[in-house]
Scaffold this motif. Structure first.
Motif, PDB file in Angstrom:
ATOM      1  N   ILE A   1     -31.940  74.951 -10.005  1.00 52.95           N
ATOM      2  CA  ILE A   1     -32.575  74.777 -11.312  1.00 52.95           C
ATOM      3  C   ILE A   1     -32.325  73.378 -11.863  1.00 52.95           C
ATOM      4  CG2 ILE A   1     -32.547  75.540 -13.725  1.00 52.95           C
ATOM      5  CD1 ILE A   1     -32.069  78.381 -12.703  1.00 52.95           C
ATOM      6  N   VAL A   2     -31.071  72.905 -11.772  1.00 54.76           N
ATOM      7  CA  VAL A   2     -30.759  71.555 -12.265  1.00 54.76           C
ATOM      8  C   VAL A   2     -31.544  70.511 -11.475  1.00 54.76           C
ATOM      9  CG1 VAL A   2     -28.953  69.806 -12.494  1.00 54.76           C
ATOM     10  CG2 VAL A   2     -28.483  72.171 -13.150  1.00 54.76           C
ATOM     11  N   ASP A   3     -31.697  70.726 -10.181  1.00 63.44           N
ATOM     12  CA  ASP A   3     -32.472  69.812  -9.352  1.00 63.44           C
ATOM     13  C   ASP A   3     -33.922  69.740  -9.837  1.00 63.44           C
ATOM     14  OD1 ASP A   3     -32.361  68.346  -6.514  1.00 63.44           O
ATOM     15  OD2 ASP A   3     -34.274  69.405  -6.666  1.00 63.44           O
ATOM     16  N   ALA A   4     -34.512  70.888 -10.139  1.00 61.16           N
ATOM     17  CA  ALA A   4     -35.894  70.932 -10.636  1.00 61.16           C
ATOM     18  C   ALA A   4     -36.006  70.270 -12.002  1.00 61.16           C
ATOM     19  CB  ALA A   4     -36.374  72.383 -10.706  1.00 61.16           C
ATOM     20  N   ILE A   5     -35.033  70.518 -12.855  1.00 62.42           N
ATOM     21  CA  ILE A   5     -35.024  69.877 -14.178  1.00 62.42           C
ATOM     22  C   ILE A   5     -34.946  68.361 -14.025  1.00 62.42           C
ATOM     23  CG2 ILE A   5     -33.626  69.530 -16.259  1.00 62.42           C
ATOM     24  CD1 ILE A   5     -32.871  72.531 -16.044  1.00 62.42           C
ATOM     25  N   GLY A   6     -34.069  67.892 -13.141  1.00 56.75           N
ATOM     26  CA  GLY A   6     -33.941  66.462 -12.918  1.00 56.75           C
ATOM     27  C   GLY A   6     -35.241  65.835 -12.439  1.00 56.75           C
ATOM     28  N   SER A   7     -35.941  66.515 -11.536  1.00 56.12           N
ATOM     29  CA  SER A   7     -37.221  66.013 -11.037  1.00 56.12           C
ATOM     30  C   SER A   7     -38.252  65.932 -12.154  1.00 56.12           C
ATOM     31  CB  SER A   7     -37.742  66.919  -9.912  1.00 56.12           C
ATOM     32  OG  SER A   7     -36.877  66.896  -8.798  1.00 56.12           O
ATOM     33  N   ALA A   8     -38.298  66.967 -12.992  1.00 54.57           N
ATOM     34  CA  ALA A   8     -39.258  66.994 -14.101  1.00 54.57           C
ATOM     35  C   ALA A   8     -38.945  65.909 -15.127  1.00 54.57           C
ATOM     36  CB  ALA A   8     -39.251  68.366 -14.767  1.00 54.57           C
ATOM     37  N   GLN A   9     -37.672  65.760 -15.455  1.00 51.33           N
ATOM     38  CA  GLN A   9     -37.300  64.844 -16.532  1.00 51.33           C
ATOM     39  C   GLN A   9     -37.384  63.371 -16.124  1.00 51.33           C
ATOM     40  OE1 GLN A   9     -37.788  67.448 -18.755  1.00 51.33           O
ATOM     41  NE2 GLN A   9     -36.654  65.930 -19.939  1.00 51.33           N
ATOM     42  N   ILE A  10     -37.119  63.058 -14.848  1.00 48.58           N
ATOM     43  CA  ILE A  10     -37.265  61.665 -14.435  1.00 48.58           C
ATOM     44  C   ILE A  10     -38.738  61.279 -14.443  1.00 48.58           C
ATOM     45  CG2 ILE A  10     -37.310  62.131 -11.935  1.00 48.58           C
ATOM     46  CD1 ILE A  10     -35.751  59.069 -13.732  1.00 48.58           C
ATOM     47  N   GLU A  11     -39.621  62.216 -14.123  1.00 49.49           N
ATOM     48  CA  GLU A  11     -41.058  61.936 -14.209  1.00 49.49           C
ATOM     49  C   GLU A  11     -41.475  61.711 -15.661  1.00 49.49           C
ATOM     50  OE1 GLU A  11     -43.273  61.304 -11.892  1.00 49.49           O
ATOM     51  OE2 GLU A  11     -41.777  61.542 -10.316  1.00 49.49           O
ATOM     52  N   ALA A  12     -40.917  62.511 -16.564  1.00 44.06           N
ATOM     53  CA  ALA A  12     -41.226  62.339 -17.994  1.00 44.06           C
ATOM     54  C   ALA A  12     -40.756  60.975 -18.488  1.00 44.06           C
ATOM     55  CB  ALA A  12     -40.579  63.460 -18.804  1.00 44.06           C
ATOM     56  N   PHE A  13     -39.587  60.549 -18.034  1.00 43.46           N
ATOM     57  CA  PHE A  13     -39.066  59.224 -18.414  1.00 43.46           C
ATOM     58  C   PHE A  13     -39.959  58.114 -17.854  1.00 43.46           C
ATOM     59  CE2 PHE A  13     -36.012  55.692 -17.317  1.00 43.46           C
ATOM     60  CZ  PHE A  13     -35.945  55.171 -18.606  1.00 43.46           C
ATOM     61  N   CYS A  14     -40.420  58.261 -16.620  1.00 47.90           N
ATOM     62  CA  CYS A  14     -41.322  57.262 -16.031  1.00 47.90           C
ATOM     63  C   CYS A  14     -42.625  57.173 -16.820  1.00 47.90           C
ATOM     64  CB  CYS A  14     -41.611  57.601 -14.569  1.00 47.90           C
ATOM     65  SG  CYS A  14     -40.204  57.368 -13.455  1.00 47.90           S
ATOM     66  N   ASP A  15     -43.117  58.312 -17.300  1.00 47.67           N
ATOM     67  CA  ASP A  15     -44.322  58.309 -18.144  1.00 47.67           C
ATOM     68  C   ASP A  15     -44.084  57.497 -19.413  1.00 47.67           C
ATOM     69  OD1 ASP A  15     -45.689  59.897 -16.338  1.00 47.67           O
ATOM     70  OD2 ASP A  15     -45.352  61.768 -17.443  1.00 47.67           O
ATOM     71  N   ILE A  16     -42.921  57.682 -20.026  1.00 43.91           N
ATOM     72  CA  ILE A  16     -42.586  56.942 -21.250  1.00 43.91           C
ATOM     73  C   ILE A  16     -42.499  55.446 -20.963  1.00 43.91           C
ATOM     74  CG2 ILE A  16     -40.758  56.537 -22.954  1.00 43.91           C
ATOM     75  CD1 ILE A  16     -40.147  59.543 -22.822  1.00 43.91           C
TER      76      ILE A  16
END
Length: 202
Positions: free
Chosen positions: A120-135
């Motif tokens: 779960i933490v791995d999936a969260i990390g993948s989602a959140q780094i993509e969100a940061f790249c969008d920003i």
């Protein structure tokens, strides 16, 4: 345009939580049960307690000659797919972004204690780094009054994963944000992204 390496950072509360994307990384297609929801909530809290978003980035003038892309006089990448992605662009941003080594330590802890939480933490990390790249990309568009092409990363299409070394060197990522490479050219911290983004004038 300024061609110095720059650093951009955000605290955990500045990046929206993307639960739906995390669920897609987990390949959960239906409404999770209450136990899964509670575990997801707990894992997000742990992630947010240790994440520290950072990116180093740099602008290059580019020239395309067939499959070769020349980034000023510093870097040459060879990829038909990347050349197609950058078609019409006279410049590009190259960046490396990360969630910090503390997230890696959290992943290791759960891998040793409870694998389901590590997943779960791995999936969260993948989602959140993509969100940061969008920003980051939104910031670059606003700051430089440009339109950016879709991100293109080493290892995607015919762009060799071996080009990671050139990209990280160009962004001085080891010194600026603590991102390095393994012998197999994977990034450390694990939840990191490198990318080339074509620039089009508005």
């Amino acid at each position: 345009m300024d061609k110095e390496v720059k650093v951009f950072s955000l605290s955990a509360d500045k990046v929206n939580i993307d639960t739906s994307l995390a669920m897609r990384y987990l390949r959960v297609r239906r409404e999770p049960d209450e136990n899964t929801k509670e575990m997801l909530k707990d894992c997000f809290k742990e992630f947010l307690d240790c994440v520290s978003y950072k990116a180093s980035y740099r602008y290059f003038d580019i020239k395309i000659d067939g499959k070769k892309i020349y980034f000023d006089d510093e870097m040459v990448l060879e990829s038909e797919h990347l050349a197609r992605n950058l078609d019409g662009c006279k410049g590009a941003f190259v960046f490396v972004a990360t969630t910090s080594s503390a997230v890696d330590r959290l992943l290791i802890k759960h891998s040793n204690l409870r694998v389901s939480r590590a997943v779960i933490v791995d999936a969260i990390g993948s989602a959140q780094i993509e969100a940061f790249c969008d920003i980051l990309c939104d910031k670059l568009e606003r700051e430089y009054s440009v339109t950016l092409k879709p991100r293109f990363s080493p290892g995607y299409g015919d762009l060799s994963i071996l080009t990671q070394k050139q990209v990280l060197k160009a962004c001085d990522s080891s010194r600026k944000i603590g991102v390095t490479l393994t012998d197999s050219h994977l990034m450390i911290p694990k939840k990191s992204v490198s990318a080339i983004v074509g620039v089009s004038e508005k």
